[in-house]
Design a protein around this motif. Structure first.
Motif, PDB file in Angstrom:
ATOM      1  N   ALA A   1       0.864  -1.189   0.000  1.00 27.75           N
ATOM      2  CA  ALA A   1       0.000   0.000   0.000  1.00 27.75           C
ATOM      3  C   ALA A   1       0.899   1.238   0.000  1.00 27.75           C
ATOM      4  O   ALA A   1       1.943   1.255   0.641  1.00 27.75           O
ATOM      5  CB  ALA A   1      -0.886   0.002   1.242  1.00 27.75           C
ATOM      6  N   LYS A   2       0.466   2.267  -0.723  1.00 24.94           N
ATOM      7  CA  LYS A   2       1.339   3.447  -0.837  1.00 24.94           C
ATOM      8  C   LYS A   2       1.436   4.187   0.490  1.00 24.94           C
ATOM      9  O   LYS A   2       2.451   4.815   0.792  1.00 24.94           O
ATOM     10  CB  LYS A   2       0.832   4.353  -1.958  1.00 24.94           C
ATOM     11  N   LEU A   3       0.382   4.123   1.268  1.00 24.72           N
ATOM     12  CA  LEU A   3       0.386   4.744   2.597  1.00 24.72           C
ATOM     13  C   LEU A   3      -0.401   3.836   3.536  1.00 24.72           C
ATOM     14  O   LEU A   3      -1.481   3.362   3.168  1.00 24.72           O
ATOM     15  CB  LEU A   3      -0.273   6.126   2.504  1.00 24.72           C
ATOM     16  N   ALA A   4       0.159   3.577   4.700  1.00 21.97           N
ATOM     17  CA  ALA A   4      -0.554   2.785   5.711  1.00 21.97           C
ATOM     18  C   ALA A   4      -0.882   3.701   6.882  1.00 21.97           C
ATOM     19  O   ALA A   4      -0.001   4.412   7.382  1.00 21.97           O
ATOM     20  CB  ALA A   4       0.310   1.618   6.184  1.00 21.97           C
ATOM     21  N   VAL A   5      -2.138   3.701   7.298  1.00 19.79           N
ATOM     22  CA  VAL A   5      -2.562   4.522   8.442  1.00 19.79           C
ATOM     23  C   VAL A   5      -3.115   3.577   9.500  1.00 19.79           C
ATOM     24  O   VAL A   5      -4.155   2.949   9.300  1.00 19.79           O
ATOM     25  CB  VAL A   5      -3.652   5.534   8.018  1.00 19.79           C
ATOM     26  N   LEU A   6      -2.401   3.456  10.602  1.00 18.43           N
ATOM     27  CA  LEU A   6      -2.837   2.556  11.677  1.00 18.43           C
ATOM     28  C   LEU A   6      -3.347   3.382  12.847  1.00 18.43           C
ATOM     29  O   LEU A   6      -2.669   4.315  13.285  1.00 18.43           O
ATOM     30  CB  LEU A   6      -1.686   1.649  12.112  1.00 18.43           C
ATOM     31  N   VAL A   7      -4.536   3.049  13.306  1.00 19.37           N
ATOM     32  CA  VAL A   7      -5.109   3.752  14.462  1.00 19.37           C
ATOM     33  C   VAL A   7      -5.198   2.787  15.638  1.00 19.37           C
ATOM     34  O   VAL A   7      -5.547   1.621  15.472  1.00 19.37           O
ATOM     35  CB  VAL A   7      -6.511   4.338  14.149  1.00 19.37           C
ATOM     36  N   ALA A   8      -4.849   3.284  16.824  1.00 22.55           N
ATOM     37  CA  ALA A   8      -4.952   2.425  18.020  1.00 22.55           C
ATOM     38  C   ALA A   8      -5.345   3.272  19.224  1.00 22.55           C
ATOM     39  O   ALA A   8      -4.835   4.376  19.415  1.00 22.55           O
ATOM     40  CB  ALA A   8      -3.634   1.707  18.289  1.00 22.55           C
ATOM     41  N   MET A   9      -6.252   2.715  19.999  1.00 18.75           N
ATOM     42  CA  MET A   9      -6.717   3.373  21.213  1.00 18.75           C
ATOM     43  C   MET A   9      -6.767   2.341  22.338  1.00 18.75           C
ATOM     44  O   MET A   9      -7.069   1.175  22.094  1.00 18.75           O
ATOM     45  CB  MET A   9      -8.144   3.914  21.046  1.00 18.75           C
ATOM     46  N   GLY A  10      -6.506   2.812  23.537  1.00 18.00           N
ATOM     47  CA  GLY A  10      -6.737   1.971  24.710  1.00 18.00           C
ATOM     48  C   GLY A  10      -5.488   1.292  25.232  1.00 18.00           C
ATOM     49  O   GLY A  10      -4.559   0.971  24.491  1.00 18.00           O
ATOM     50  N   GLU A  11      -5.489   1.082  26.537  1.00 18.44           N
ATOM     51  CA  GLU A  11      -4.344   0.517  27.238  1.00 18.44           C
ATOM     52  C   GLU A  11      -4.051  -0.906  26.773  1.00 18.44           C
ATOM     53  O   GLU A  11      -2.899  -1.333  26.732  1.00 18.44           O
ATOM     54  CB  GLU A  11      -4.652   0.562  28.745  1.00 18.44           C
ATOM     55  N   ASN A  12      -5.098  -1.644  26.365  1.00 18.37           N
ATOM     56  CA  ASN A  12      -4.862  -3.042  25.961  1.00 18.37           C
ATOM     57  C   ASN A  12      -4.087  -3.154  24.649  1.00 18.37           C
ATOM     58  O   ASN A  12      -3.648  -4.230  24.282  1.00 18.37           O
ATOM     59  CB  ASN A  12      -6.184  -3.825  25.869  1.00 18.37           C
ATOM     60  N   LYS A  13      -3.883  -2.018  23.971  1.00 20.14           N
ATOM     61  CA  LYS A  13      -3.081  -2.028  22.739  1.00 20.14           C
ATOM     62  C   LYS A  13      -1.649  -1.523  22.989  1.00 20.14           C
ATOM     63  O   LYS A  13      -0.806  -1.574  22.087  1.00 20.14           O
ATOM     64  CB  LYS A  13      -3.745  -1.156  21.657  1.00 20.14           C
ATOM     65  N   ALA A  14      -1.377  -1.029  24.206  1.00 15.36           N
ATOM     66  CA  ALA A  14      -0.107  -0.326  24.451  1.00 15.36           C
ATOM     67  C   ALA A  14       1.114  -1.215  24.234  1.00 15.36           C
ATOM     68  O   ALA A  14       2.113  -0.786  23.641  1.00 15.36           O
ATOM     69  CB  ALA A  14      -0.103   0.261  25.860  1.00 15.36           C
ATOM     70  N   GLU A  15       1.020  -2.445  24.678  1.00 14.71           N
ATOM     71  CA  GLU A  15       2.182  -3.345  24.548  1.00 14.71           C
ATOM     72  C   GLU A  15       2.441  -3.653  23.067  1.00 14.71           C
ATOM     73  O   GLU A  15       3.589  -3.631  22.600  1.00 14.71           O
ATOM     74  CB  GLU A  15       1.887  -4.637  25.314  1.00 14.71           C
ATOM     75  N   ALA A  16       1.370  -3.954  22.342  1.00 18.38           N
ATOM     76  CA  ALA A  16       1.526  -4.264  20.909  1.00 18.38           C
ATOM     77  C   ALA A  16       2.044  -3.045  20.150  1.00 18.38           C
ATOM     78  O   ALA A  16       2.882  -3.166  19.250  1.00 18.38           O
ATOM     79  CB  ALA A  16       0.183  -4.730  20.336  1.00 18.38           C
ATOM     80  N   VAL A  17       1.555  -1.860  20.515  1.00 15.99           N
ATOM     81  CA  VAL A  17       2.008  -0.630  19.842  1.00 15.99           C
ATOM     82  C   VAL A  17       3.503  -0.417  20.097  1.00 15.99           C
ATOM     83  O   VAL A  17       4.271  -0.087  19.186  1.00 15.99           O
ATOM     84  CB  VAL A  17       1.180   0.585  20.323  1.00 15.99           C
TER      85      VAL A  17
END
Ligand code: F6R
Length: 272
Positions: free
Chosen positions: A188-204
């Protein structure tokens, strides 16, 4: 990779919508659409702009990111139905331009190959919208997915099935899925990833600052030409270089630009 730190979860969708809005107004565009909770506010903001600010999707072709195997498109929990309910049915995207892998295809391997080829034939994805699983997956590329994988059949991780069990009250969460591969997403020419919340913090944290590793499939975005990661404070809370990301963002703001605007003044072409 560009990190955008938002003051609250409510701002994440608006930031992502800014990027998509600017590209869609340039002319024909190919979007890659994730489902799940994370991009919902982005879709809501795009719907609002369609209704109130003449943002048209009539020249958009959209490819969904993944689909449960075994579910026909009309199944209430198919990702095709979900993306229609949460986005496509509320804007002027012609339905024939909303393209999904068919989870009920008789030959899923052939269906995956057909789908991957269809993306290429459309000229590739201009903007791929992504969420991230708590185990670091993007699309349904679970940990240990090949970093060069194409659209294919995958077995869902137990953690993913548990996360999504809320949508299947009968307890019949599919075990298999079709998903764009990490190699497909990387194109993809541009990837836009959105993440919210503490349960995503480790993966982010693993995605942005960890090693590039199939253990955290989203870390493949470190190898992407243009990846934007838009976070709320909770999802960003484990990043170790927060001061640097803030500083870069402030610098962009001092220039009187949104962080994304310099990109949007040029066509989204492949970089070196
Ligand atoms: C679904 C998809 C998945 C989700 C991820 C996070 O199309 O791409 O990778 O983005 O499972 O799901 P939510 O956003 O519901 O936490």
């Amino acid at each position: 990779m560009q990190i955008i730190l938002c003051e609250s979860a409510e701002h994440v969708g608006g930031r992502a919508a800014d990027v998509i809005d600017a590209r869609v107004r340039q002319g024909p565009a190919v979007l890659g659409l994730a489902t799940g909770g994370s991009p919902k506010s982005t879709y809501q903001e795009l719907i609002r702009r369609h209704r109130e600010e003449q943002l048209s999707f009539s020249q958009v072709t959209a490819f969904t990111l993944d689909e449960y195997a075994g579910l026909p498109p009309e199944h209430e929990q198919s990702y095709y139905s979900t993306i229609r309910r949460e986005f496509a049915d509320h804007v002027d995207l012609p339905l024939e331009q909303l393209i999904t892998p068919h989870g009920d295809a008789p030959d899923l391997v052939a269906e995956a190959e057909r789908y991957d080829a269809a993306i290429t034939a459309a000229g590739g994805v201009d903007i791929q919208i992504l969420g991230i699983g708590a185990n670091g997956h993007i699309g349904f590329n679970e940990p240990t997915s090949s970093l060069v994988s194409r659209t294919r059949v995958k077995t869902l991780a137990g953690a993913t099935r548990a996360d999504n069990a809320r949508f299947f009250p009968e307890g019949d969460v599919p075990r298999l899925c079709l998903t764009q591969g990490l190699g497909t997403i990387r194109e993809a020419k541009l990837a836009v990833l959105v993440a919210m919340g503490e349960n995503k913090a480790e993966a982010v944290q693993a995605m942005v600052e960890g090693p590039v590793s199939a253990h955290c499939p989203a870390s493949v975005l470190q190898m992407h030409r243009r990846a934007v990661v838009i976070l709320d404070p909770a999802a960003a809370s484990r990043l170790s270089l927060l001061d640097y990301y803030r500083d870069a963002q402030e610098f962009n703001d001092q220039l009187g630009q949104t962080p994304t605007r310099p990109w949007l003044q040029q066509p989204l072409v492949q970089q070196g």
